[in-house]
Design a protein around this motif. Structure first.
Motif, mmCIF file in Angstrom:
data_model
loop_
_atom_site.group_PDB
_atom_site.id
_atom_site.type_symbol
_atom_site.label_atom_id
_atom_site.label_comp_id
_atom_site.label_asym_id
_atom_site.label_seq_id
_atom_site.Cartn_x
_atom_site.Cartn_y
_atom_site.Cartn_z
ATOM 1 N N GLY A 236 -51.077 -11.466 -47.619
ATOM 2 C CA GLY A 236 -50.114 -12.328 -48.289
ATOM 3 C C GLY A 236 -49.501 -11.710 -49.530
ATOM 4 N N ILE A 237 -49.902 -10.496 -49.881
ATOM 5 C CA ILE A 237 -49.359 -9.823 -51.058
ATOM 6 C C ILE A 237 -47.909 -9.432 -50.793
ATOM 7 C CG2 ILE A 237 -49.600 -7.811 -52.560
ATOM 8 C CD1 ILE A 237 -52.584 -7.845 -51.957
ATOM 9 N N LYS A 238 -47.071 -9.533 -51.830
ATOM 10 C CA LYS A 238 -45.663 -9.203 -51.682
ATOM 11 C C LYS A 238 -45.383 -7.778 -52.166
ATOM 12 C CE LYS A 238 -44.589 -12.859 -54.056
ATOM 13 N NZ LYS A 238 -43.875 -13.928 -54.786
ATOM 14 N N ALA A 239 -44.653 -7.046 -51.359
ATOM 15 C CA ALA A 239 -44.189 -5.714 -51.734
ATOM 16 C C ALA A 239 -42.708 -5.812 -52.065
ATOM 17 C CB ALA A 239 -44.419 -4.728 -50.595
ATOM 18 N N HIS A 240 -42.352 -5.423 -53.257
ATOM 19 C CA HIS A 240 -40.959 -5.558 -53.702
ATOM 20 C C HIS A 240 -40.214 -4.248 -53.492
ATOM 21 C CE1 HIS A 240 -37.661 -7.443 -55.923
ATOM 22 N NE2 HIS A 240 -37.428 -6.231 -56.390
ATOM 23 N N PHE A 241 -39.115 -4.315 -52.734
ATOM 24 C CA PHE A 241 -38.260 -3.144 -52.534
ATOM 25 C C PHE A 241 -37.025 -3.282 -53.415
ATOM 26 C CE2 PHE A 241 -36.788 -6.289 -49.471
ATOM 27 C CZ PHE A 241 -35.401 -6.226 -49.602
ATOM 28 N N ALA A 242 -36.326 -2.176 -53.628
ATOM 29 C CA ALA A 242 -35.130 -2.157 -54.466
ATOM 30 C C ALA A 242 -33.963 -1.587 -53.659
ATOM 31 C CB ALA A 242 -35.368 -1.309 -55.717
ATOM 32 N N ASN A 243 -32.782 -2.208 -53.802
ATOM 33 C CA ASN A 243 -31.623 -1.730 -53.052
ATOM 34 C C ASN A 243 -30.329 -1.712 -53.857
ATOM 35 O OD1 ASN A 243 -30.949 -4.427 -53.236
ATOM 36 N ND2 ASN A 243 -30.859 -4.820 -51.044
ATOM 37 N N GLY A 244 -30.406 -1.954 -55.171
ATOM 38 C CA GLY A 244 -29.218 -1.966 -56.022
ATOM 39 C C GLY A 244 -29.292 -0.867 -57.066
ATOM 40 N N ALA A 245 -28.288 -0.021 -57.119
ATOM 41 C CA ALA A 245 -28.304 1.114 -58.047
ATOM 42 C C ALA A 245 -27.815 0.698 -59.430
ATOM 43 C CB ALA A 245 -27.428 2.237 -57.501
ATOM 44 N N HIS A 246 -28.446 1.275 -60.453
ATOM 45 C CA HIS A 246 -28.035 1.082 -61.847
ATOM 46 C C HIS A 246 -27.976 2.455 -62.491
ATOM 47 C CE1 HIS A 246 -28.648 -3.385 -62.208
ATOM 48 N NE2 HIS A 246 -29.249 -3.122 -61.059
ATOM 49 N N SER A 247 -26.821 2.794 -63.017
ATOM 50 C CA SER A 247 -26.639 4.066 -63.707
ATOM 51 C C SER A 247 -26.141 3.770 -65.113
ATOM 52 C CB SER A 247 -25.624 4.944 -62.954
ATOM 53 O OG SER A 247 -25.403 6.146 -63.671
ATOM 54 N N TYR A 248 -27.026 3.914 -66.086
ATOM 55 C CA TYR A 248 -26.671 3.610 -67.465
ATOM 56 C C TYR A 248 -26.291 4.862 -68.257
ATOM 57 C CZ TYR A 248 -28.814 -0.936 -66.522
ATOM 58 O OH TYR A 248 -29.115 -2.170 -65.989
ATOM 59 N N SER A 249 -26.503 6.022 -67.682
ATOM 60 C CA SER A 249 -26.169 7.272 -68.357
ATOM 61 C C SER A 249 -24.787 7.736 -67.904
ATOM 62 C CB SER A 249 -27.206 8.335 -68.012
ATOM 63 O OG SER A 249 -26.966 8.855 -66.708
ATOM 64 N N PRO A 250 -24.255 8.809 -68.491
ATOM 65 C CA PRO A 250 -22.972 9.341 -68.011
ATOM 66 C C PRO A 250 -23.021 9.919 -66.595
ATOM 67 C CG PRO A 250 -23.389 10.042 -70.268
ATOM 68 C CD PRO A 250 -24.666 9.422 -69.763
ATOM 69 N N ALA A 251 -24.203 10.061 -66.021
ATOM 70 C CA ALA A 251 -24.315 10.591 -64.662
ATOM 71 C C ALA A 251 -23.623 9.651 -63.674
ATOM 72 C CB ALA A 251 -25.783 10.760 -64.281
ATOM 73 N N PRO A 252 -23.046 10.193 -62.590
ATOM 74 C CA PRO A 252 -22.343 9.330 -61.624
ATOM 75 C C PRO A 252 -23.309 8.474 -60.823
ATOM 76 C CG PRO A 252 -22.455 11.583 -60.813
ATOM 77 C CD PRO A 252 -22.991 11.621 -62.216
ATOM 78 N N CYS A 253 -22.806 7.367 -60.310
ATOM 79 C CA CYS A 253 -23.583 6.515 -59.417
ATOM 80 C C CYS A 253 -23.805 7.227 -58.085
ATOM 81 C CB CYS A 253 -22.843 5.198 -59.164
ATOM 82 S SG CYS A 253 -22.873 4.050 -60.547
ATOM 83 N N PRO A 254 -24.825 6.820 -57.312
ATOM 84 C CA PRO A 254 -24.983 7.365 -55.971
ATOM 85 C C PRO A 254 -23.733 7.086 -55.138
ATOM 86 C CG PRO A 254 -26.935 6.129 -56.619
ATOM 87 C CD PRO A 254 -25.886 5.869 -57.655
ATOM 88 N N PRO A 255 -23.326 8.025 -54.267
ATOM 89 C CA PRO A 255 -22.098 7.823 -53.496
ATOM 90 C C PRO A 255 -22.222 6.669 -52.503
ATOM 91 C CG PRO A 255 -23.306 9.757 -52.721
ATOM 92 C CD PRO A 255 -23.983 9.309 -53.978
ATOM 93 N N ASP A 256 -21.096 5.985 -52.296
ATOM 94 C CA ASP A 256 -21.005 4.907 -51.301
ATOM 95 C C ASP A 256 -22.073 3.842 -51.508
ATOM 96 O OD1 ASP A 256 -18.899 6.328 -50.055
ATOM 97 O OD2 ASP A 256 -20.367 7.548 -48.978
ATOM 98 N N THR A 257 -22.332 3.493 -52.768
ATOM 99 C CA THR A 257 -23.403 2.553 -53.104
ATOM 100 C C THR A 257 -22.919 1.564 -54.162
ATOM 101 O OG1 THR A 257 -25.111 4.214 -52.673
ATOM 102 C CG2 THR A 257 -25.747 2.336 -54.015
ATOM 103 N N PRO A 258 -23.078 0.256 -53.943
ATOM 104 C CA PRO A 258 -22.807 -0.692 -55.038
ATOM 105 C C PRO A 258 -23.663 -0.331 -56.244
ATOM 106 C CG PRO A 258 -23.136 -1.846 -52.965
ATOM 107 C CD PRO A 258 -23.526 -0.426 -52.718
ATOM 108 N N CYS A 259 -23.055 -0.274 -57.421
ATOM 109 C CA CYS A 259 -23.771 0.281 -58.571
ATOM 110 C C CYS A 259 -23.270 -0.379 -59.852
ATOM 111 C CB CYS A 259 -23.550 1.789 -58.626
ATOM 112 S SG CYS A 259 -24.349 2.639 -60.014
ATOM 113 N N TYR A 260 -24.199 -0.696 -60.750
ATOM 114 C CA TYR A 260 -23.850 -1.165 -62.092
ATOM 115 C C TYR A 260 -23.767 0.073 -62.969
ATOM 116 C CZ TYR A 260 -23.815 -4.007 -66.317
ATOM 117 O OH TYR A 260 -23.460 -4.603 -67.500
ATOM 118 N N ASP A 261 -22.569 0.401 -63.445
ATOM 119 C CA ASP A 261 -22.310 1.712 -64.032
ATOM 120 C C ASP A 261 -21.943 1.599 -65.508
ATOM 121 O OD1 ASP A 261 -21.966 4.417 -64.191
ATOM 122 O OD2 ASP A 261 -19.986 4.451 -63.244
#
Length: 546
Positions: free
Chosen positions: A485-510
């Protein structure tokens, strides 16, 4: 960190609804559609993970929708052939779902008012009843190696390979491993993503393991007991020198692999693991989870304490370690005693209002307008927009000599909720000294606020480093393991807070923020804490005085 859609944000308001037609009708026969389905809804931002559970009419607990950590009970759910129609709530705020089976998937749409989101779900496997504990754990591991890993985007190719290899090794040794060792190995495997949002929910976001009746916090001079049950009040203020015979700092390093973390977040998460006998047993630090021995000092001559765990009380909501720093937060049980309870005088500002998501105070002695932002979530008695109006009015009225925003305890929530307020605050405080207080518990949406101000410039960060990196994956959802019954949390949303570019073809908070390393480092010692001093605010006032 999720920036909630207008549709999704209303889900939180409907989460208490239940009953309705589904509870009033006689039970309907089983259908091939009955069971659980999981997948994503497409939105203008990140894909939003949902789980739809369909049960016959009249069956309990009824059909449900799980989204954004909430379980919503349907007021009506009708299955006919290969299609389903579901309603949650009534009136204009009702959530309407309709879907049909297409290519062995459930395809449909969710509507609320003018909003419509399309979804594609797949059936959650109907796991057979396991013959024994080994088969039960195998099924849990299979859920990770199929459902979980296919949904997650935070693993690199190499990390995913190590994750699968680690789980395969665990699967082959299940007969010789005890349950605590298995849980520790599962958590450590998920942590190989090297992404703090990708994790097994066992102690903080959900309570699945027992804990000891003591709560700890790292100060600049060591690990101390800050809260206990009444029976263990003699341990309040004790410094923990060793855990189960292992030096406290070394013990911190031993529990570190259970969660992906930078140094600050590792300190924060370690106080959970170091008070869990199951974790310590799973790591081989103790032979039995019946008790844990601590070497202690600085508390009236005692040098050793043996502590037994409390009974397991499972919780589905987060329990924050920072709550234990102040007697004004009840924690998990208001009967517990806290280290500052008997202290005379007022508490420092940062410990005065722990149950409030946001609050402010103008301090006339220093001319500082102090704003503490503890949770990126609307409060029940005043939403963020209304609060922002009051804060901006106070800014105009007092014309402070300096503005301080304290997010040292903000572990996240909805990063866009206060976006308008933050933009206006940043604009209207230009020209006066501006400070942001950060700490090890500044995480997720809490970090996004710091990055926004750092990107704008002309702000001084004071305190401890934040609890994550500038490039991270968040959002996602939970895969519940079928037997534990333990929950495993996955992540699928990109966040780029530095000047580095977001991952390509990915919704991203930039964003394009410089590093969030504190300009002035400040960490409380035990003496500071006991005396009611706040080194972070003291450093700010010293700068203003200069």
């Amino acid at each position: 960190m999720t920036p909630l859609l207008r549709t999704a944000s209303i889900f939180l308001a409907t989460s208490i609804l239940g009953g309705g037609l589904a509870a009033q009708q006689p039970a309907a026969p089983e259908s091939a559609l009955h069971g659980s389905w999981e997948g994503v809804m497409q939105s203008s931002g990140w894909p939003q993970f949902i789980t739809l559970t369909l049960r016959p009419q009249g069956a309990e607990p009824g059909s449900t929708l799980e989204v954004l950590g909430q379980t919503l009970k349907a007021s009506e759910a009708r299955v006919a052939g290969d299609s389903v129609v579901m309603r949650i709530g009534e009136g204009p705020r009702a959530v309407l779902i309709d879907g049909a089976v297409r290519d062995r998937g459930l395809v449909g749409r969710l509507r609320q008012g003018a909003d419509t989101l399309a979804f594609t779900l797949r059936r959650v496997p109907d796991y057979p009843k396991p013959r024994d504990r080994v088969e039960a754990w195998r099924q849990d591991i299979d859920a990770l190696t199929t459902r979980f890993v296919e949904l997650d985007r935070s693993f690199t190719t190499a990390e995913r390979a190590r994750f699968l290899e680690h789980l395969a090794g665990t699967r082959g040794r299940l007969a010789e491993l005890n349950d605590d060792e298995v849980v520790v190995r599962l958590a450590s495997a998920i942590a190989l993503a090297n992404n703090a949002h990708t994790r097994l929910y066992i102690l903080r976001n959900a309570t699945e393991l027992r804990r000891l009746p003591v709560r700890l916090w790292w100060f600049s001079d060591g690990l101390y007991v800050v809260r206990t049950t009444p029976e263990h009040r003699r341990l309040l203020g004790c410094r923990i020198d060793a855990v189960a015979g292992v030096d406290a700092r070394e013990a911190r390093e031993r529990v570190a692999p259970l969660f992906a973390a930078n140094r600050s977040w590792g300190d924060y998460m370690s106080v959970y693991s170091l008070t869990s006998p199951e974790v310590l047993r799973g790591l081989g630090m103790i032979a039995s989870a019946d008790s844990v021995a601590f070497a202690v000092s600085r508390c009236g001559g005692a040098s050793r304490a043996v502590v037994r765990p409390l009974p397991l009380a499972r919780r589905d909501r987060a329990v924050e370690a920072w709550w234990d720093l102040t007697p004004r937060h009840p924690g998990i049980d208001s009967t517990w005693v806290q280290a500052l309870s008997a202290r005379g005088g007022a508490l420092p500002l940062y410990l005065r209002n722990p149950t409030r998501n946001y609050w402010f105070e103008y301090v006339p002695e220093s001319g500082v307008l102090y704003f503490q932002y503890n949770r990126s979530q609307d409060a029940a008695d005043e939403n963020t927009a209304r609060f922002g109006e009051r804060l901006l009015a106070a800014l105009a009225e007092h014309r402070p000599k300096a503005f301080v925003m304290d997010v040292r305890f903000n572990t996240g929530g909805n990063l866009t909720l206060a976006a308008g307020l933050m933009k206006t605050l940043e604009e209207r405080t230009r020209g006066i000294p501006r400070f942001i207080v950060t700490g090890r518990a500044t995480f997720s949406a809490g970090i996004s606020q710091v990055a926004l101000w750092r990107q704008a410039g002309d702000v001084t960060i004071v305190g401890e480093p934040v609890g994550d990196e500038l490039e991270t994956w968040a959002e996602g959802g939970n895969v519940r393991l079928p037997n534990s019954g333990i929950k495993a949390h996955f992540a699928n949303g990109a966040h780029s807070y530095s000047p580095a570019p977001c991952p390509p073809d990915t919704p991203c908070y930039d964003l394009a923020s410089p590093p969030l390393t504190p300009d002035v480092r400040a960490m409380a010692s035990w003496a500071d804490y006991r005396a009611g001093r706040d080194p972070a605010l003291d450093a700010i006032l010293a700068r203003l005085a200069r």
